[in-house]
Write a protein that holds these residues in place. Sequence first.
Motif, short mmCIF file in Angstrom:
data_model
loop_
_atom_site.label_atom_id
_atom_site.label_comp_id
_atom_site.label_asym_id
_atom_site.label_seq_id
_atom_site.Cartn_x
_atom_site.Cartn_y
_atom_site.Cartn_z
N ARG A 120 33.65 36.71 34.69
CA ARG A 120 34.87 37.32 34.17
C ARG A 120 36.01 37.00 35.13
NH1 ARG A 120 32.46 37.53 30.11
NH2 ARG A 120 31.58 39.31 29.07
N THR A 122 40.04 37.79 35.73
CA THR A 122 41.09 38.73 35.32
C THR A 122 42.34 38.55 36.17
OG1 THR A 122 40.18 40.41 36.81
CG2 THR A 122 39.43 40.47 34.52
N ASP A 123 43.42 39.21 35.73
CA ASP A 123 44.66 39.21 36.50
C ASP A 123 44.82 40.54 37.22
OD1 ASP A 123 45.51 41.04 34.54
OD2 ASP A 123 46.90 39.63 33.59
N GLY A 126 44.04 43.61 35.26
CA GLY A 126 42.70 43.74 34.69
C GLY A 126 42.54 43.06 33.35
N ASN A 127 43.56 42.31 32.90
CA ASN A 127 43.46 41.58 31.64
C ASN A 127 42.45 40.44 31.78
OD1 ASN A 127 45.60 43.02 30.27
ND2 ASN A 127 47.00 41.90 31.59
N LEU A 128 41.59 40.30 30.79
CA LEU A 128 40.59 39.24 30.79
C LEU A 128 41.26 37.91 30.45
CD1 LEU A 128 37.57 38.51 31.03
CD2 LEU A 128 37.40 38.93 28.57
N SER A 131 36.32 33.91 30.40
CA SER A 131 34.95 34.42 30.47
C SER A 131 34.00 33.24 30.34
CB SER A 131 34.68 35.45 29.36
OG SER A 131 34.68 34.81 28.10
#
Length: 152
Positions: A120, A122-123, A126-128, A131
Amino acid sequence: MRKARNEKENAIREKLIDELYGNKYNQFIGFEILELSSTYSKSRIKCDERLHNSYGSIHGGALLSFVDAMAGATGSMSGRYVTTVSANLNFLLPAVNTEYIYCECMKLKTGKHILVFDIRVTDDSGNLLDSGEFSFFASKVNVLEDNLKIGQ
């Protein structure tokens, strides 16, 4: 970083961290390890314009190599060096408007020779962003020398 379960795990982690930080390419991309164990790792890189593609986001190749290095280190925490068998990374969102990009690797399976990890990326919010799934072959080469005595 979480405390190692035992002296051997700590020695393996210290050696791998030294190797990762000593690698010129990892130094270039700004690798920073936040967690490292045999089942989970977390690291980050700073969104530096040296890593940007022509569209102004982090280049997919830089992301892929960052993730591969971290997943490989996580796999090597088992005590034997690993080599990548397959790497799949789905680029879902561009890496923009964030100071750091984070990579989390979670072990899905340990077989006799193959280790599989869920990835995973993320930034800061917490944005995905990405993946994927990486598979590694566990070599016969130990991270620590066989005759290394822990605690001496």
